[in-house]
Enzyme design. Structure first.
Site, short mmCIF file in Angstrom:
data_model
loop_
_atom_site.label_atom_id
_atom_site.label_comp_id
_atom_site.label_asym_id
_atom_site.label_seq_id
_atom_site.Cartn_x
_atom_site.Cartn_y
_atom_site.Cartn_z
N SER A 176 0.84 -1.20 0.00
CA SER A 176 0.00 0.00 0.00
C SER A 176 0.87 1.25 0.00
O SER A 176 1.97 1.25 0.58
CB SER A 176 -0.86 -0.02 1.26
OG SER A 176 -1.41 1.25 1.50
N TYR A 189 -2.22 -1.43 10.74
CA TYR A 189 -2.45 -1.93 9.38
C TYR A 189 -1.27 -1.56 8.48
O TYR A 189 -0.69 -2.40 7.79
CB TYR A 189 -3.76 -1.35 8.80
CG TYR A 189 -3.84 -1.55 7.31
CD1 TYR A 189 -4.07 -2.80 6.77
CD2 TYR A 189 -3.64 -0.47 6.43
CE1 TYR A 189 -4.10 -3.00 5.39
CE2 TYR A 189 -3.68 -0.65 5.06
CZ TYR A 189 -3.90 -1.91 4.54
OH TYR A 189 -3.92 -2.10 3.18
N LYS A 204 1.93 -3.86 6.38
CA LYS A 204 2.37 -3.81 4.97
C LYS A 204 3.89 -3.57 4.91
O LYS A 204 4.59 -4.20 4.12
CB LYS A 204 1.62 -2.71 4.21
CG LYS A 204 0.13 -3.00 4.06
CD LYS A 204 -0.10 -4.26 3.27
CE LYS A 204 -1.56 -4.68 3.24
NZ LYS A 204 -1.77 -6.03 2.72
P1 NAD Z 1 -11.02 -7.21 0.90
O1 NAD Z 1 -11.26 -7.24 2.38
O2 NAD Z 1 -12.17 -6.96 0.01
O3 NAD Z 1 -10.32 -8.58 0.44
C1 NAD Z 1 -9.47 -9.31 1.28
C2 NAD Z 1 -9.95 -10.76 1.22
O4 NAD Z 1 -9.08 -11.55 2.04
C3 NAD Z 1 -11.36 -10.96 1.76
O5 NAD Z 1 -12.11 -11.71 0.83
C4 NAD Z 1 -11.16 -11.72 3.07
O6 NAD Z 1 -12.25 -12.59 3.33
C5 NAD Z 1 -9.86 -12.45 2.80
N1 NAD Z 1 -9.06 -12.80 3.98
C6 NAD Z 1 -8.61 -11.99 4.97
N2 NAD Z 1 -7.86 -12.69 5.84
C7 NAD Z 1 -7.81 -13.96 5.39
C8 NAD Z 1 -7.19 -15.15 5.84
N3 NAD Z 1 -6.45 -15.18 6.95
N4 NAD Z 1 -7.36 -16.27 5.11
C9 NAD Z 1 -8.10 -16.28 3.97
N5 NAD Z 1 -8.72 -15.19 3.50
C10 NAD Z 1 -8.58 -14.04 4.19
O7 NAD Z 1 -9.84 -6.15 0.65
P2 NAD Z 1 -9.28 -5.54 -0.71
O8 NAD Z 1 -9.63 -4.11 -0.74
O9 NAD Z 1 -9.65 -6.41 -1.84
O10 NAD Z 1 -7.72 -5.64 -0.40
C11 NAD Z 1 -6.93 -6.72 -0.84
C12 NAD Z 1 -5.51 -6.52 -0.35
O11 NAD Z 1 -5.02 -5.27 -0.84
C13 NAD Z 1 -5.38 -6.45 1.17
O12 NAD Z 1 -4.18 -7.09 1.55
C14 NAD Z 1 -5.31 -4.97 1.44
O13 NAD Z 1 -4.63 -4.68 2.62
C15 NAD Z 1 -4.54 -4.48 0.23
N6 NAD Z 1 -4.78 -3.05 -0.07
C16 NAD Z 1 -6.06 -2.60 -0.22
C17 NAD Z 1 -6.27 -1.24 -0.47
C18 NAD Z 1 -7.68 -0.70 -0.60
O14 NAD Z 1 -7.85 0.52 -0.47
N7 NAD Z 1 -8.69 -1.50 -0.88
C19 NAD Z 1 -5.19 -0.36 -0.58
C20 NAD Z 1 -3.89 -0.87 -0.44
C21 NAD Z 1 -3.71 -2.22 -0.18
#
Ligand code: NAD
Ligand code: UDP
Length: 331
Positions: A124, A148, A152
């Site tokens: 991120s 959080y 990362k």
């Molecule tokens: P999201 O919550 O929609 O998707 C994450 C998925 O991971 C979910 O389906 C959840 O059920 C699953 N999950 C979490 N812990 C788990 C575990 N221990 N075992 C199996 N499944 C698990 O989030 P997103 O927005 O799609 O983000 C995806 C990734 O990108 C994350 O790592 C997040 O930190 C990173 N990210 C997101 C953003 C944002 O703004 N959306 C920005 C930067 C980074």
């Protein structure tokens, strides 16, 4: 290639499954559905007319992850699984450090055991902290303001050390800026539980009448209109960035910003949403939100140079697609 997508039922993961399937890859998803629903994967199948293999498992569970690797000949892993709510991470640091760090360690450890060398990690822009914009991959990372963000930064350090010790590994650390928008079908998008923390889902829910008005957190930053500036990126572009990273991966660790390189202020985004969708979004200015920085946008030139990837969608199409999804979405 056969690609394991952890967290593939989530917001960015589901769009990436679409992009992978459309690029001709086979997709295996591992997700415990703690922040998503299984029917999202049915929608991915509808969009692409292709199959997905789904394991409802927690990827901190080493034995369960091992079973997935033993059932498939995997060529690479995209590791999205993680908890991502900044505010919640302050309340529940153990849950965040445990889930996000242990999941990364387990998945990369099993990759090493099965000789799966391509690994793409969801990082991120938060790891840049309060550096000066635009953020460039070569910058020293500054402290983040919450657990959080730390997960990362730590995840990046762990993977960098692993790649140093095992040069056969090809690891991409993708630093996302602000993902918004939804697939143009309106079938998949961002559906946060409870009241959204992020700006775009909040705006969409105000437009829908689910929430009364947007609270704009501060208008006294030194930015174009005093409100926070962010680099919003369409989730479909972001998904394609993952396919590009997998295709181009070479040995060692490679860091890429996935952003547009354009900053948009909170008020500019509200106006763009109103214009794109012909709908009013009432708002009020309130105090700054603790931990926010004034401006965050990418220097996106490295991904263009090395991966041949650039974001294509403009802010208007991000607003249109976010709204189409929100309008159709039923809890
Ligand atoms: P999201 O919550 O929609 O998707 C994450 C998925 O991971 C979910 O389906 C959840 O059920 C699953 N999950 C979490 N812990 C788990 C575990 N221990 N075992 C199996 N499944 C698990 O989030 P997103 O927005 O799609 O983000 C995806 C990734 O990108 C994350 O790592 C997040 O930190 C990173 N990210 C997101 C953003 C944002 O703004 N959306 C920005 C930067 C980074
Ligand atoms: N923001 C806002 N009202 C909200 C949510 C967010 O004014 O209800 C602002 C926030 O202060 C920041 C920008 O919108 O300047 C983006 O915030 P978001 O939480 O979406 O992403 P972040 O950049 O913090 O990861």
């Amino acid at each position: 290639m056969n690609i394991l997508v952890t967290g593939g039922a989530g917001y960015i993961g589901s769009h990436t499954c679409v992009a992978l399937l459309e690029a001709g890859h086979s997709v295996i998803v591992a997700d415990n559905l703690c922040n998503s629903k299984a029917d999202t994967l049915d929608k991915v199948k509808r969009i692409t007319n292709k199959e997905i293999t789904f394991y409802e498992i927690d990827v901190t569970d080493e034995a369960a992850v091992d079973r997935v690797f033993s059932n498939h000949h995997l060529d690479g892993v995209i590791h999205f699984a993680g908890l991502k709510a900044v505010g919640e991470s302050v309340e529940k640091p153990i849950a965040y450090y445990y889930n996000n760090i242990v999941s990364t360690l387990v998945v990369v450890k099993i990759c090493q055991e099965y000789n799966v060398k391509r690994f793409v990690f969801s990082s991120s822009a938060t790891v840049y902290g309060d550096n000066t914009v635009p953020f460039v991959e070569t910058m020293n990372l500054l402290p983040t303001t919450n657990p959080y963000g730390e997960t990362k930064a730590i995840g990046e350090r762990i993977l960098t050390d692993i790649a140093k010790a095992n040069p056969a590994f090809s690891i991409s650390l993708l630093r996302y800026f602000n993902p918004v928008g939804a697939h143009e079908s309106g079938l998949i998008g961002e559906a946060p539980n409870g009241i959204p923390n992020n700006l775009m889902p909040y705006i969409s829910q105000v437009a829908k009448g689910k929430l009364k008005k947007l609270r704009v957190f501060g208008n006294d930053y030194s930015t174009v209109d005093g409100t926070g500036v962010r680099d919003f990126i369409h989730v479909v572009d972001l998904a394609e960035g993952h396919v590009a990273a997998l295709d181009n991966i070479t040995e060692g660790v490679h860091i890429y910003n996935l952003g547009t390189g354009q900053g948009t202020s909170v008020i500019e985004l509200v106006k763009a949403f109103e214009e794109a969708n012909g709908i009013e979004v009432p708002y009020e200015i309130v105090d700054r939100r603790p931990g926010d920085i004034a401006s965050c946008y990418a220097d996106a030139s490295k991904a263009k140079r090395e991966l041949g990837w650039t974001a294509k969608h403009d802010v208007k199409s991000m607003c249109r697609d976010s709204w189409r999804f929100e309008k159709n979405y039923k809890e």
